[in-house]
Scaffold this motif. Structure first.
Motif, mmCIF file in Angstrom:
data_model
loop_
_atom_site.group_PDB
_atom_site.id
_atom_site.type_symbol
_atom_site.label_atom_id
_atom_site.label_comp_id
_atom_site.label_asym_id
_atom_site.label_seq_id
_atom_site.Cartn_x
_atom_site.Cartn_y
_atom_site.Cartn_z
ATOM 1 N N ILE A 22 0.880 -1.162 0.000
ATOM 2 C CA ILE A 22 0.000 0.000 0.000
ATOM 3 C C ILE A 22 0.922 1.217 0.000
ATOM 4 O O ILE A 22 1.754 1.379 0.894
ATOM 5 C CB ILE A 22 -0.939 0.023 1.223
ATOM 6 C CG1 ILE A 22 -1.822 -1.230 1.246
ATOM 7 C CG2 ILE A 22 -1.791 1.293 1.207
ATOM 8 C CD1 ILE A 22 -2.712 -1.354 2.480
ATOM 9 N N THR A 27 -4.669 3.675 -0.065
ATOM 10 C CA THR A 27 -5.586 2.850 0.728
ATOM 11 C C THR A 27 -5.689 1.410 0.224
ATOM 12 O O THR A 27 -6.194 0.563 0.944
ATOM 13 C CB THR A 27 -7.009 3.456 0.746
ATOM 14 O OG1 THR A 27 -7.473 3.585 -0.593
ATOM 15 C CG2 THR A 27 -7.021 4.812 1.445
ATOM 16 N N LEU A 49 0.854 0.374 11.027
ATOM 17 C CA LEU A 49 -0.228 0.614 10.077
ATOM 18 C C LEU A 49 -1.019 1.821 10.557
ATOM 19 O O LEU A 49 -1.173 2.023 11.757
ATOM 20 C CB LEU A 49 -1.158 -0.600 9.979
ATOM 21 C CG LEU A 49 -0.567 -1.876 9.390
ATOM 22 C CD1 LEU A 49 -1.523 -3.042 9.582
ATOM 23 C CD2 LEU A 49 -0.268 -1.674 7.911
ATOM 24 N N VAL A 53 -6.598 -2.737 8.157
ATOM 25 C CA VAL A 53 -6.348 -3.345 6.846
ATOM 26 C C VAL A 53 -7.173 -4.624 6.708
ATOM 27 O O VAL A 53 -7.075 -5.537 7.527
ATOM 28 C CB VAL A 53 -4.853 -3.618 6.636
ATOM 29 C CG1 VAL A 53 -4.609 -4.358 5.334
ATOM 30 C CG2 VAL A 53 -4.081 -2.303 6.650
ATOM 31 N N THR A 77 -9.135 -9.047 9.001
ATOM 32 C CA THR A 77 -8.255 -7.886 9.038
ATOM 33 C C THR A 77 -6.888 -8.314 9.555
ATOM 34 O O THR A 77 -6.755 -9.356 10.200
ATOM 35 C CB THR A 77 -8.827 -6.765 9.927
ATOM 36 O OG1 THR A 77 -8.968 -7.257 11.260
ATOM 37 C CG2 THR A 77 -10.178 -6.287 9.411
ATOM 38 N N LEU A 96 -5.185 -5.940 -0.491
ATOM 39 C CA LEU A 96 -5.460 -5.411 0.834
ATOM 40 C C LEU A 96 -6.049 -4.023 0.710
ATOM 41 O O LEU A 96 -5.698 -3.267 -0.201
ATOM 42 C CB LEU A 96 -4.176 -5.358 1.665
ATOM 43 C CG LEU A 96 -3.456 -6.694 1.835
ATOM 44 C CD1 LEU A 96 -2.127 -6.485 2.546
ATOM 45 C CD2 LEU A 96 -4.328 -7.682 2.599
ATOM 46 N N SER A 97 -6.931 -3.678 1.642
ATOM 47 C CA SER A 97 -7.565 -2.363 1.641
ATOM 48 C C SER A 97 -7.504 -1.772 3.043
ATOM 49 O O SER A 97 -7.928 -2.415 4.016
ATOM 50 C CB SER A 97 -9.019 -2.491 1.180
ATOM 51 O OG SER A 97 -9.664 -1.245 1.215
ATOM 52 N N SER A 98 -6.978 -0.551 3.160
ATOM 53 C CA SER A 98 -6.890 0.138 4.447
ATOM 54 C C SER A 98 -8.082 1.073 4.624
ATOM 55 O O SER A 98 -8.550 1.689 3.662
ATOM 56 C CB SER A 98 -5.591 0.945 4.521
ATOM 57 O OG SER A 98 -5.530 1.649 5.746
ATOM 58 N N GLU A 102 -2.687 5.447 4.348
ATOM 59 C CA GLU A 102 -1.523 5.011 5.127
ATOM 60 C C GLU A 102 -0.481 6.125 5.204
ATOM 61 O O GLU A 102 -0.256 6.848 4.240
ATOM 62 C CB GLU A 102 -0.924 3.733 4.532
ATOM 63 C CG GLU A 102 -1.768 2.503 4.771
ATOM 64 C CD GLU A 102 -1.928 2.153 6.244
ATOM 65 O OE1 GLU A 102 -0.968 2.303 7.017
ATOM 66 O OE2 GLU A 102 -3.033 1.705 6.624
#
Length: 118
Positions: A22, A27, A49, A53, A77, A96-98, A102
């Motif tokens: 990321i 994100t 982080l 996530v 997560t 992956l998605s935050s 970040e």
């Protein structure tokens, strides 16, 4: 490297997959595939982080139908400094998605376990 051989004579191996990264202020990571032969995947999070996530999966090779990966009724997560195992593998791509931008580039190491001799 080979992890060993089971009582059934099947050799068990682990191999590195491309990292999921990321970007700083991003994100979402890029996507990876190539785990059709995987018995399990392991994702290792970096020590820091900014957001929560979530693992996302895609059933096609096109990357147009991303959904959150769930287990036991909850989204999976990854917390900072932790790892998660995903099995069985029934999707073609992973990313992956935050939940927030970040604060620096975040690199997640990914490995797969597979068997030979079955």
């Amino acid at each position: 490297p080979q992890l060993g051989k089971g009582a059934d004579g099947v050799s068990k191996y682990i191999c590195d997959l491309p990292n999921l990264t990321i970007a700083n202020a991003g994100t979402t990571s890029g996507a990876i595939g190539g785990f059709a032969d995987a018995r399990a995947l392991m994702i290792y999070a970096p020590a820091a982080l900014t957001g929560t996530v979530t693992v996302q999966v895609e059933p096609t090779d096109t990357g147009t139908s991303w959904v959150d990966y769930g287990s036991g009724g909850s989204d999976v997560t990854i917390a900072a400094g932790n790892a998660v195992t995903i099995e069985p593998i029934s999707f073609r791509q992973l990313r992956l998605s935050s939940s927030g931008a970040e604060g620096a580039e975040r690199v997640f190491t990914v490995t797969k376990a597979f068997e030979v001799g079955r």
